[in-house]
Design a protein around this motif. Structure first.
Motif, mmCIF file in Angstrom:
data_model
loop_
_atom_site.group_PDB
_atom_site.id
_atom_site.type_symbol
_atom_site.label_atom_id
_atom_site.label_comp_id
_atom_site.label_asym_id
_atom_site.label_seq_id
_atom_site.Cartn_x
_atom_site.Cartn_y
_atom_site.Cartn_z
ATOM 1 N N LEU A 149 0.826 -1.208 0.000
ATOM 2 C CA LEU A 149 0.000 0.000 0.000
ATOM 3 C C LEU A 149 0.856 1.251 0.000
ATOM 4 C CD1 LEU A 149 -2.743 1.374 0.232
ATOM 5 C CD2 LEU A 149 -2.615 1.112 2.689
ATOM 6 N N LEU A 150 1.942 1.230 0.773
ATOM 7 C CA LEU A 150 2.682 2.473 0.990
ATOM 8 C C LEU A 150 3.898 2.632 0.085
ATOM 9 C CD1 LEU A 150 2.450 2.701 4.874
ATOM 10 C CD2 LEU A 150 1.129 3.939 3.184
ATOM 11 N N ALA A 151 4.261 1.577 -0.674
ATOM 12 C CA ALA A 151 5.516 1.627 -1.438
ATOM 13 C C ALA A 151 5.524 2.720 -2.502
ATOM 14 C CB ALA A 151 5.800 0.276 -2.082
ATOM 15 N N THR A 152 4.336 3.192 -2.929
ATOM 16 C CA THR A 152 4.331 4.197 -4.001
ATOM 17 C C THR A 152 5.018 5.488 -3.574
ATOM 18 O OG1 THR A 152 2.138 4.802 -3.246
ATOM 19 C CG2 THR A 152 2.266 3.435 -5.206
ATOM 20 N N VAL A 153 5.289 5.637 -2.275
ATOM 21 C CA VAL A 153 5.948 6.873 -1.812
ATOM 22 C C VAL A 153 7.324 7.020 -2.446
ATOM 23 C CG1 VAL A 153 7.123 5.957 0.237
ATOM 24 C CG2 VAL A 153 6.347 8.295 0.210
ATOM 25 N N ARG A 156 7.517 9.160 -5.432
ATOM 26 C CA ARG A 156 6.856 10.467 -5.393
ATOM 27 C C ARG A 156 7.587 11.501 -4.569
ATOM 28 N NH1 ARG A 156 0.733 8.383 -5.648
ATOM 29 N NH2 ARG A 156 1.195 7.537 -7.698
ATOM 30 N N VAL A 157 8.450 11.034 -3.696
ATOM 31 C CA VAL A 157 9.058 11.941 -2.732
ATOM 32 C C VAL A 157 10.570 11.819 -2.857
ATOM 33 C CG1 VAL A 157 9.277 12.408 -0.265
ATOM 34 C CG2 VAL A 157 7.122 11.619 -1.184
ATOM 35 N N ARG A 158 11.267 12.942 -2.686
ATOM 36 C CA ARG A 158 12.725 12.882 -2.597
ATOM 37 C C ARG A 158 13.079 11.979 -1.431
ATOM 38 N NH1 ARG A 158 13.893 17.702 -0.425
ATOM 39 N NH2 ARG A 158 11.780 18.480 -0.623
ATOM 40 N N LEU A 164 10.138 5.011 3.296
ATOM 41 C CA LEU A 164 9.205 3.886 3.425
ATOM 42 C C LEU A 164 9.349 3.133 4.756
ATOM 43 C CD1 LEU A 164 6.902 2.358 2.070
ATOM 44 C CD2 LEU A 164 8.593 0.771 1.202
ATOM 45 N N LEU A 216 -8.111 1.222 -0.127
ATOM 46 C CA LEU A 216 -7.471 2.526 -0.264
ATOM 47 C C LEU A 216 -6.449 2.591 -1.398
ATOM 48 C CD1 LEU A 216 -6.920 3.306 3.521
ATOM 49 C CD2 LEU A 216 -8.507 4.463 1.993
ATOM 50 N N HIS A 219 -6.307 5.187 -4.247
ATOM 51 C CA HIS A 219 -5.941 6.579 -3.977
ATOM 52 C C HIS A 219 -4.440 6.813 -4.027
ATOM 53 C CE1 HIS A 219 -10.034 7.425 -2.994
ATOM 54 N NE2 HIS A 219 -10.059 6.453 -2.120
ATOM 55 N N VAL A 220 -3.651 5.782 -3.707
ATOM 56 C CA VAL A 220 -2.202 6.000 -3.741
ATOM 57 C C VAL A 220 -1.603 5.670 -5.102
ATOM 58 C CG1 VAL A 220 -1.787 5.684 -1.276
ATOM 59 C CG2 VAL A 220 -1.735 3.720 -2.774
ATOM 60 N N LEU A 222 -3.065 6.253 -8.136
ATOM 61 C CA LEU A 222 -3.412 7.213 -9.191
ATOM 62 C C LEU A 222 -2.302 8.236 -9.377
ATOM 63 C CD1 LEU A 222 -7.172 8.032 -8.590
ATOM 64 C CD2 LEU A 222 -6.167 6.686 -10.411
ATOM 65 N N GLU A 223 -2.092 8.633 -10.651
ATOM 66 C CA GLU A 223 -1.102 9.677 -10.925
ATOM 67 C C GLU A 223 -1.823 10.904 -11.433
ATOM 68 O OE1 GLU A 223 1.723 8.015 -13.578
ATOM 69 O OE2 GLU A 223 2.572 6.686 -12.071
ATOM 70 N N ASP A 224 -1.226 12.057 -11.180
ATOM 71 C CA ASP A 224 -1.853 13.302 -11.652
ATOM 72 C C ASP A 224 -1.504 13.563 -13.114
ATOM 73 O OD1 ASP A 224 -3.146 13.892 -9.360
ATOM 74 O OD2 ASP A 224 -1.407 14.872 -8.467
#
Lengths: 224, 237
Positions: A149-153, A156-158, A164, A216, A219-220, A222-224
């Protein structure tokens, strides 16, 4: 509901069979953690079972978080995530598939770790080790649920790959307590029935976070 | 309108905090066993209440953001997480100051202490994510998910830590006498202090939320300006 589950899992496993990257990365990292633990705490002693259980979970938690980061970074670089999102597969199904793959990788690494653990800590191959398997599988299911669930960080983040573990480890603490306590008890020769409270706690943790991840994930991802 | 709300909240916070200080230091009697140190409890518990309240707000605002998609919910959960972290730190600090003379140690792995510390780590991670991540929707959605699963984790953390401690031998000589507020004046002081801290929290939340809203507006204006500049440059050419 789970249409597309099979192809995604097959794709990831085939990728791994051909490159073997995750297995090598996970196994070498967890071996190193085990070596450090043995050097620091010593292989013998009265608290051998506890140290072995601690080493197992420590190896697992760091190898697991790093392994899932790596898998996802590769997916983003090749644009695979975008293709998956374009395909008519539900985000929940993608989550289930990714969770299964992460679980398979962690179980594989865990089997290797267990083998090394037996050698390093001079444990007996036997019933104790067999009783460890359900505890271990329940633990990695929870870890895989959180990591997936959280690995997409990481994309996305420096410094996301560093972030993680910082996010996952506090969330994983209940399962970590339950898993390491149960493992220590089982490794020191107690029957599985004596740690049933911890196993129930692990089950509750797994159900909670697999369900949360399933709901959930869209929600994580999806890309903008 | 916004200014008036802010001034009203500030005035209410200041007045109630003065009342709480009076109640805590003058009105409430000194506890027989623990002495003057016990008075820190009137700050400790309200901080804990406010910290838990903010973590709740983080999750609820996060869920509303995922559902409705309006930026104000994201700003609210960010502001609440910052304040939650502040008050959670205060809980740990005031608890340590109290524990040193009473328990004889700054820190012990008691179940409540451990739970609070794990929550502190959890929301520390949340704020790190906010600090490292850029101000965009991807991070906002991710943070919302993190806030929700963080709150889902709280009951499991409490249960697991409690089980962990009961299996270990007790380190403490005495149990924390938190419920020993026999004197009704103590209860009154605690309630006033709770009210005061809640008001301060609402005021700070309001201030932080207004700042974040302003930041969002400035961001929007900058984007507009950049577009206008591009259009202007195109027209000149």
């Amino acid at each position: 509901m789970l249409e597309g589950f099979g192809p995604i899992v097959r794709k990831d496993l085939r990728l791994e069979l051909r490159s073997g990257e995750s297995t090598v990365a996970l196994l070498s990292l967890s071996t190193l953690i085990l070596v450090v633990m043995v050097l620091v705490f010593g292989p013998g002693g009265a608290r051998r079972a506890e140290v072995a259980a601690g080493a197992l979970w420590l190896a697992l938690i760091f190898a697991g978080t790093m392994g899932s980061t790596r898998a996802l970074v590769a997916e983003r670089e090749t644009g695979c995530i975008r293709a998956l999102l374009l395909s008519p597969v539900e985000p929940g199904t993608i989550y289930a598939a990714k969770l299964s793959v992460a679980m398979i990788f962690m179980a594989e690494a865990g089997a290797g770790v267990l083998l090394i653990l037996v050698l390093f800590f001079n444990l007996e191959f036997g019933r104790a080790l067999l009783s460890l398997i359900p505890v271990f599988l329940l633990g990695i299911l929870g870890l895989a649920a959180l990591c997936t669930l959280l690995a997409t960080v990481s994309g996305r983040v420096r410094g996301g790959a560093m972030l993680l573990p910082v996010l996952v480890v506090p969330l994983f603490i209940p399962a970590l307590i339950a898993g390491s306590k149960a493992s220590a008890a089982v490794l020191s020769g107690q029957p599985l029935g004596s740690v049933i409270t911890w196993i129930k706690l692990l089950c509750a943790f797994d159900v909670l976070f697999v369900a949360a991840g399933y709901l959930l994930f869209e929600h994580v991802i999806l890309e903008d | 309108m916004k200014g008036a709300v802010s001034i009203a909240l500030a005035a209410a916070s200041c007045l109630s905090m003065i009342a709480a200080l009076f109640m805590v230091f003058v009105y409430a009697p000194t506890e027989a066993e623990q002495g003057i140190v016990q008075r820190i409890f009137y700050f400790h518990l309200p901080c804990a209440w406010v910290a838990f309240l903010s973590f709740g707000i983080v999750a609820v605002a996060g869920a509303l953001y995922l559902w409705l998609g309006h930026r104000i919910w994201d700003d609210l959960s960010y502001a609440a997480a910052e304040l939650g972290m502040l008050f959670c730190t205060l809980v740990l600090v005031t608890g340590s100051i109290w524990a040193k003379p009473i328990w004889g140690t700054w820190w012990t792995w008691d179940s409540r202490l451990t739970t609070t510390f794990i929550l502190w780590l959890l929301y520390g991670g949340y704020l790190l994510l906010r600090a490292f991540g850029e101000d965009n929707q991807e991070i906002a959605r991710y943070a919302a998910v993190l806030g929700i699963i963080g709150v889902l984790d709280v009951p499991v953390i409490i249960i697991s830590v409690r089980l962990w401690r009961t299996i270990h031998p007790a380190v403490l000589l005495t149990r924390q006498g938190e419920h020993g507020l026999q004197d009704p004046r103590m209860v009154a002081a605690l309630l006033v202090s709770l009210g005061a801290f809640t008001l301060v929290f609402v005021w700070l939340l309001w201030l932080r939320l207004s700042t974040l809203r302003l930041r969002a507006r400035i961001g929007g204006l900058r984007k507009e300006l950049a577009l206008l500049e591009v259009a202007g440059a195109g027209a000149r050419r």
